[in-house]
Design a protein around this motif. Structure first.
Motif, PDB file in Angstrom:
ATOM      1  N   SER A 184       0.829  -1.211   0.000  1.00  0.00           N
ATOM      2  CA  SER A 184       0.000   0.000   0.000  1.00  0.00           C
ATOM      3  C   SER A 184       0.859   1.255   0.000  1.00  0.00           C
ATOM      4  O   SER A 184       0.600   2.206  -0.751  1.00  0.00           O
ATOM      5  CB  SER A 184      -0.931   0.006   1.216  1.00  0.00           C
ATOM      6  OG  SER A 184      -1.841  -1.069   1.162  1.00  0.00           O
ATOM      7  N   LEU A 185       1.880   1.283   0.839  1.00  0.00           N
ATOM      8  CA  LEU A 185       2.761   2.450   0.910  1.00  0.00           C
ATOM      9  C   LEU A 185       3.521   2.649  -0.399  1.00  0.00           C
ATOM     10  O   LEU A 185       3.672   3.775  -0.880  1.00  0.00           O
ATOM     11  CB  LEU A 185       3.737   2.299   2.077  1.00  0.00           C
ATOM     12  CG  LEU A 185       3.166   2.542   3.478  1.00  0.00           C
ATOM     13  CD1 LEU A 185       4.183   2.165   4.546  1.00  0.00           C
ATOM     14  CD2 LEU A 185       2.735   3.999   3.646  1.00  0.00           C
ATOM     15  N   SER A 186       4.002   1.548  -0.965  1.00  0.00           N
ATOM     16  CA  SER A 186       4.743   1.636  -2.227  1.00  0.00           C
ATOM     17  C   SER A 186       3.881   2.231  -3.334  1.00  0.00           C
ATOM     18  O   SER A 186       4.363   3.000  -4.172  1.00  0.00           O
ATOM     19  CB  SER A 186       5.238   0.250  -2.646  1.00  0.00           C
ATOM     20  OG  SER A 186       6.158  -0.265  -1.700  1.00  0.00           O
ATOM     21  N   SER A 187       2.590   1.879  -3.337  1.00  0.00           N
ATOM     22  CA  SER A 187       1.691   2.399  -4.368  1.00  0.00           C
ATOM     23  C   SER A 187       1.526   3.908  -4.255  1.00  0.00           C
ATOM     24  O   SER A 187       1.388   4.610  -5.260  1.00  0.00           O
ATOM     25  CB  SER A 187       0.327   1.716  -4.279  1.00  0.00           C
ATOM     26  OG  SER A 187      -0.383   2.133  -3.120  1.00  0.00           O
ATOM     27  N   PHE A 201       9.376  10.481   0.251  1.00  0.00           N
ATOM     28  CA  PHE A 201       9.695   9.225  -0.426  1.00  0.00           C
ATOM     29  C   PHE A 201      10.723   8.416   0.367  1.00  0.00           C
ATOM     30  O   PHE A 201      10.655   7.185   0.406  1.00  0.00           O
ATOM     31  CB  PHE A 201      10.204   9.502  -1.838  1.00  0.00           C
ATOM     32  CG  PHE A 201       9.120   9.921  -2.795  1.00  0.00           C
ATOM     33  CD1 PHE A 201       7.821  10.133  -2.360  1.00  0.00           C
ATOM     34  CD2 PHE A 201       9.388  10.099  -4.141  1.00  0.00           C
ATOM     35  CE1 PHE A 201       6.817  10.518  -3.239  1.00  0.00           C
ATOM     36  CE2 PHE A 201       8.401  10.485  -5.037  1.00  0.00           C
ATOM     37  CZ  PHE A 201       7.107  10.697  -4.574  1.00  0.00           C
ATOM     38  N   ASP A 202      11.640   9.113   1.005  1.00  0.00           N
ATOM     39  CA  ASP A 202      12.639   8.429   1.827  1.00  0.00           C
ATOM     40  C   ASP A 202      11.969   7.753   3.024  1.00  0.00           C
ATOM     41  O   ASP A 202      12.323   6.624   3.394  1.00  0.00           O
ATOM     42  CB  ASP A 202      13.698   9.424   2.295  1.00  0.00           C
ATOM     43  CG  ASP A 202      14.848   8.734   3.033  1.00  0.00           C
ATOM     44  OD1 ASP A 202      15.379   7.740   2.498  1.00  0.00           O
ATOM     45  OD2 ASP A 202      15.204   9.188   4.139  1.00  0.00           O
ATOM     46  N   LEU A 203      10.981   8.421   3.621  1.00  0.00           N
ATOM     47  CA  LEU A 203      10.244   7.835   4.743  1.00  0.00           C
ATOM     48  C   LEU A 203       9.491   6.580   4.313  1.00  0.00           C
ATOM     49  O   LEU A 203       9.448   5.586   5.048  1.00  0.00           O
ATOM     50  CB  LEU A 203       9.251   8.855   5.317  1.00  0.00           C
ATOM     51  CG  LEU A 203       9.805   9.867   6.314  1.00  0.00           C
ATOM     52  CD1 LEU A 203       8.794  10.981   6.556  1.00  0.00           C
ATOM     53  CD2 LEU A 203      10.155   9.180   7.637  1.00  0.00           C
ATOM     54  N   ILE A 204       8.880   6.635   3.127  1.00  0.00           N
ATOM     55  CA  ILE A 204       8.167   5.451   2.620  1.00  0.00           C
ATOM     56  C   ILE A 204       9.141   4.294   2.405  1.00  0.00           C
ATOM     57  O   ILE A 204       8.846   3.145   2.769  1.00  0.00           O
ATOM     58  CB  ILE A 204       7.420   5.796   1.310  1.00  0.00           C
ATOM     59  CG1 ILE A 204       6.262   6.752   1.609  1.00  0.00           C
ATOM     60  CG2 ILE A 204       6.905   4.535   0.630  1.00  0.00           C
ATOM     61  CD1 ILE A 204       5.527   7.266   0.387  1.00  0.00           C
ATOM     62  N   ASP A 205      10.306   4.600   1.870  1.00  0.00           N
ATOM     63  CA  ASP A 205      11.335   3.557   1.678  1.00  0.00           C
ATOM     64  C   ASP A 205      11.761   2.963   3.018  1.00  0.00           C
ATOM     65  O   ASP A 205      11.923   1.742   3.159  1.00  0.00           O
ATOM     66  CB  ASP A 205      12.547   4.125   0.949  1.00  0.00           C
ATOM     67  CG  ASP A 205      12.262   4.432  -0.520  1.00  0.00           C
ATOM     68  OD1 ASP A 205      11.278   3.889  -1.060  1.00  0.00           O
ATOM     69  OD2 ASP A 205      13.033   5.228  -1.112  1.00  0.00           O
ATOM     70  N   LEU A 235       4.619   6.113  10.012  1.00  0.00           N
ATOM     71  CA  LEU A 235       3.306   6.507   9.530  1.00  0.00           C
ATOM     72  C   LEU A 235       2.941   7.939   9.893  1.00  0.00           C
ATOM     73  O   LEU A 235       2.425   8.694   9.052  1.00  0.00           O
ATOM     74  CB  LEU A 235       2.237   5.535  10.037  1.00  0.00           C
ATOM     75  CG  LEU A 235       2.304   4.107   9.485  1.00  0.00           C
ATOM     76  CD1 LEU A 235       1.104   3.297   9.974  1.00  0.00           C
ATOM     77  CD2 LEU A 235       2.343   4.099   7.956  1.00  0.00           C
ATOM     78  N   ASN A 236       3.165   8.343  11.142  1.00  0.00           N
ATOM     79  CA  ASN A 236       2.874   9.733  11.512  1.00  0.00           C
ATOM     80  C   ASN A 236       3.716  10.728  10.719  1.00  0.00           C
ATOM     81  O   ASN A 236       3.174  11.709  10.178  1.00  0.00           O
ATOM     82  CB  ASN A 236       3.065   9.941  13.016  1.00  0.00           C
ATOM     83  CG  ASN A 236       1.907   9.399  13.828  1.00  0.00           C
ATOM     84  OD1 ASN A 236       0.890   8.996  13.280  1.00  0.00           O
ATOM     85  ND2 ASN A 236       2.061   9.382  15.136  1.00  0.00           N
ATOM     86  N   PRO A 237       5.041  10.526  10.609  1.00  0.00           N
ATOM     87  CA  PRO A 237       5.842  11.439   9.787  1.00  0.00           C
ATOM     88  C   PRO A 237       5.419  11.445   8.312  1.00  0.00           C
ATOM     89  O   PRO A 237       5.463  12.489   7.664  1.00  0.00           O
ATOM     90  CB  PRO A 237       7.273  10.913   9.951  1.00  0.00           C
ATOM     91  CG  PRO A 237       7.281  10.268  11.293  1.00  0.00           C
ATOM     92  CD  PRO A 237       5.924   9.631  11.402  1.00  0.00           C
ATOM     93  N   ILE A 238       5.008  10.289   7.780  1.00  0.00           N
ATOM     94  CA  ILE A 238       4.525  10.254   6.396  1.00  0.00           C
ATOM     95  C   ILE A 238       3.269  11.118   6.261  1.00  0.00           C
ATOM     96  O   ILE A 238       3.126  11.894   5.306  1.00  0.00           O
ATOM     97  CB  ILE A 238       4.248   8.797   5.948  1.00  0.00           C
ATOM     98  CG1 ILE A 238       5.571   8.056   5.725  1.00  0.00           C
ATOM     99  CG2 ILE A 238       3.408   8.769   4.672  1.00  0.00           C
ATOM    100  CD1 ILE A 238       5.413   6.566   5.490  1.00  0.00           C
ATOM    101  N   SER A 239       2.358  11.022   7.226  1.00  0.00           N
ATOM    102  CA  SER A 239       1.162  11.872   7.218  1.00  0.00           C
ATOM    103  C   SER A 239       1.540  13.346   7.241  1.00  0.00           C
ATOM    104  O   SER A 239       0.991  14.168   6.491  1.00  0.00           O
ATOM    105  CB  SER A 239       0.274  11.552   8.427  1.00  0.00           C
ATOM    106  OG  SER A 239      -0.295  10.276   8.328  1.00  0.00           O
ATOM    107  N   ALA A 254      10.021   2.932   5.790  1.00  0.00           N
ATOM    108  CA  ALA A 254       8.897   2.164   6.338  1.00  0.00           C
ATOM    109  C   ALA A 254       8.841   0.773   5.707  1.00  0.00           C
ATOM    110  O   ALA A 254       8.612  -0.231   6.394  1.00  0.00           O
ATOM    111  CB  ALA A 254       7.584   2.907   6.087  1.00  0.00           C
ATOM    112  N   ASN A 255       9.076   0.709   4.412  1.00  0.00           N
ATOM    113  CA  ASN A 255       9.067  -0.579   3.720  1.00  0.00           C
ATOM    114  C   ASN A 255      10.214  -1.469   4.173  1.00  0.00           C
ATOM    115  O   ASN A 255      10.064  -2.685   4.314  1.00  0.00           O
ATOM    116  CB  ASN A 255       9.130  -0.359   2.209  1.00  0.00           C
ATOM    117  CG  ASN A 255       7.816   0.182   1.655  1.00  0.00           C
ATOM    118  OD1 ASN A 255       6.770   0.053   2.301  1.00  0.00           O
ATOM    119  ND2 ASN A 255       7.862   0.778   0.483  1.00  0.00           N
TER     120      ASN A 255
END
Length: 590
Positions: free
Chosen positions: A188-191, A211-215, A240-244, A217-218
């Protein structure tokens, strides 16, 4: 100036094309992903037709789920009607007002057929369910092929997806048996990263950090794939909170306007854990009931006014004591004549953030709730209408009324209801140690409490009914529906007979609602005992033991329609203790 004027139409055309290109690029990506999902389902259908071994079937199913997670952000946002049957709970969808129900379908129904093991007896049912799922996906494709997907909706849908991962994904709500929540969260995050990259936005520092945070997290998901031991507390706080937060900043950097699929979450909220995240006006019956502090101040005075009761001896606080988080500490409430009532007094804290009131959900909003209690012959047996003249002529009330309803010529009954309801809506402090820890305002959380949270949102499956962060049954991330559950509560603590209170069935004669009660908030739970609708359990430890055994059915009680899984949770004594320790962090500070 003239050359610039000549260029203006070309510039407008350029930006118009850019916007359309963005939409088409995202749309093309979605349609490509939908085709990938369709191919996975065809492969899954083929495997099912071959009467395969269990592992092969489950592996194909898991691949289909991962393919769905790549488009979940769009399916849930743009096509909610088929979405609820694609990946909704494997429970009947009740439409109580029409006295009808829709049978469940989709991934979770299929999951029940093939996990933990597959029986060839389920073969025909499985084939039928796969066909239904393919049909639902076809509906989605038809809709997504024709709509325009602008950047503002992409951003809002992305925010909703992060909230969905947090509240329904990593908790196991939508993968309750297969427990594939962690790899699915990664998909889901990658999408989101893919779709956000396709927006025509500045390559800003915020975008790079997002994008770095999503990476990261993955990477965290890759290193922690076990459902039961996954560190959700760290995942939420660190990723998740920082991504938000970065999504909101990304939106602001690119001047993308705010749209809102739901008004329950304030559009400027940076995460689900801010004090101002939730909007109580999303739960009011109409705009004229909108919350204001002036209304709440008037409501507070009415809350403690014993003149509203018939005998002049009871007020709202008689049963909703602020020192006990607005409960009364009794097993069940007492009537005006001193006899025992049927049900335990629920807390009023956070009651404004749900779509149904009372244990049996018989009222939809707090305005109706206050009137119901005041008029109830066993509770206050009063009448608001009879008090209008007295209240309006009272010196102590006059200024409060003027501030609350400045345009009112004559006080009306609905305004008193609205004022009391507004006071109840003010009882959402969001200042517990849990709130302070997850919002980043404090680091005060012991290892035991952190373990307790991870159990609550993982192995213990508590968060699949008591949704984070409201911890009630109001379903995120849209918050339009409040759920009931059948858990098989006994008459006595160790008894083997279900409590005879039929709950929602009293109002709606549907077999699924026998012994069904609203899922209450667990906020301030340490102050609101005894527990359950009948007050049968004195301590949180007793409640945890009941759930650990699988609710009523797991404890040997006959419950034909239990919605709570009857499987044992297998929590150790140390884990049960940690779970209780965590729940105590949900107490508001004064």
């Amino acid at each position: 100036m003239k050359p610039l004027l000549k260029l203006l139409p070309l510039l407008l055309l350029f930006f118009s094309c850019q916007k359309q290109y963005t939409s088409l690029t995202i749309q093309e990506e979605l349609l490509s992903n939908l085709e990938e999902l369709n191919q996975e389902l065809l492969a899954f259908e083929k495997v099912a037709a071959e009467n395969p071994n269990q592992k092969k079937l489950q592996k194909s199913f898991e691949s289909s789920r991962i393919a769905y997670k790549k488009i979940e952000w769009a399916v849930e946002y743009f096509t909610p009607d088929p979405a609820r049957f694609i990946n909704g709970p494997a429970l009947d969808e009740l439409e109580v007002e029409e006295n009808k129900f829709l049978s469940p379908s989709g991934f979770q129904v299929i999951e029940e057929l093939i996990y933990p093991q597959y029986s060839t007896n389920n073969s025909s049912t499985l084939k039928r369910e796969i066909a239904v799922l393919k049909g639902l996906i076809a509906q989605v494709k038809e809709h997504l092929s024709v709509i325009t997907i602008s950047p503002d909706y992409v951003i809002d849908a992305s925010k909703m997806e992060v909230y969905r991962i947090l509240t329904l994904g990593i908790t196991g709500f939508d993968s309750p048996i297969a427990n594939q929540s962690i790899p699915e969260a990664k998909a889901s995050l990658s999408s989101l990263k893919v779709v956000l990259e396709k927006l025509n936005t500045n390559n800003s520092k915020t975008k790079v950090l997002l994008f770095d945070l999503i990476d990261q997290a993955n990477t965290f998901c890759n290193a922690n794939t076990n459902f039961n031991t996954f560190d959700r507390a760290t995942f939420i706080k660190k990723y998740l909170n920082p991504i938000s937060q970065k999504l909101v900043q990304f939106q602001q950097d690119n001047s993308i306007k705010n749209v809102a699929k739901t008004n329950a979450i304030n559009p400027d909220a940076k995460s689900l854990f801010e004090k101002n995240t939730f909007n109580v006006n999303a739960f009011i019956p109409s705009k004229k009931y909108a919350y204001s502090k002036a209304k709440a101040d008037l409501g507070k005075k009415l809350f403690y006014d014993s003149s509203l009761s018939k005998d002049g001896k009871r007020n709202c606080a008689t049963c909703h004591n602020p020192e006990l988080a607005f409960t009364d500490g009794l097993k069940t409430n007492l009537s005006l004549n001193g006899s025992q009532l049927l049900r335990n007094t629920p807390t009023l804290t956070y009651a404004g953030l749900q779509n149904a009131q009372f244990w049996d959900m018989r009222q939809t909003d707090l305005e109706k709730q206050s009137l119901d209690v005041i008029q109830n012959k066993d509770e206050m047996h009063g009448n608001l209408k009879d008090n209008l003249t007295r209240i309006q002529s009272n010196t102590g009330y006059k200024k409060l009324i003027k501030k609350a309803f400045p345009n009112a010529i004559k006080l009306e009954e609905w305004q008193l209801q609205n004022a009391i309801a507004s006071y109840v809506r003010s009882l959402n402090k969001f200042n517990s140690r849990f709130d302070n820890y997850f919002s980043g305002a404090s680091t005060s959380f012991s290892d035991e409490e952190k373990l307790g949270f991870n159990l609550f949102a993982g192995k213990g499956k508590c968060a699949t009914c008591h949704f984070i962060p409201l911890f009630n049954g109001t379903v995120p991330p849209i918050y339009k529906k409040t759920e009931q559950e059948v858990i098989g509560t006994p008459q006595t603590k160790n008894g083997k007979i279900i409590d005879q209170d039929l709950g929602r069935f009293t109002q709606y004669k549907m077999a699924q609602l026998k012994n069904a009660f609203k899922t209450p908030t667990l906020r301030n739970i340490a102050q609101t005992g005894p527990y359950m609708h009948n007050g049968v359990f004195k301590s949180l430890e007793e409640v945890v033991v009941f759930y650990n055994e699988g609710g009523g059915a797991g404890n040997g009680i006959t419950v034909e329609n239990q919605t709570l899984p009857s499987d044992k949770l297998n929590l150790t004594l140390a884990e049960q203790k940690a779970l209780v320790a965590f729940m105590k962090t949900l107490s508001d500070t004064k």
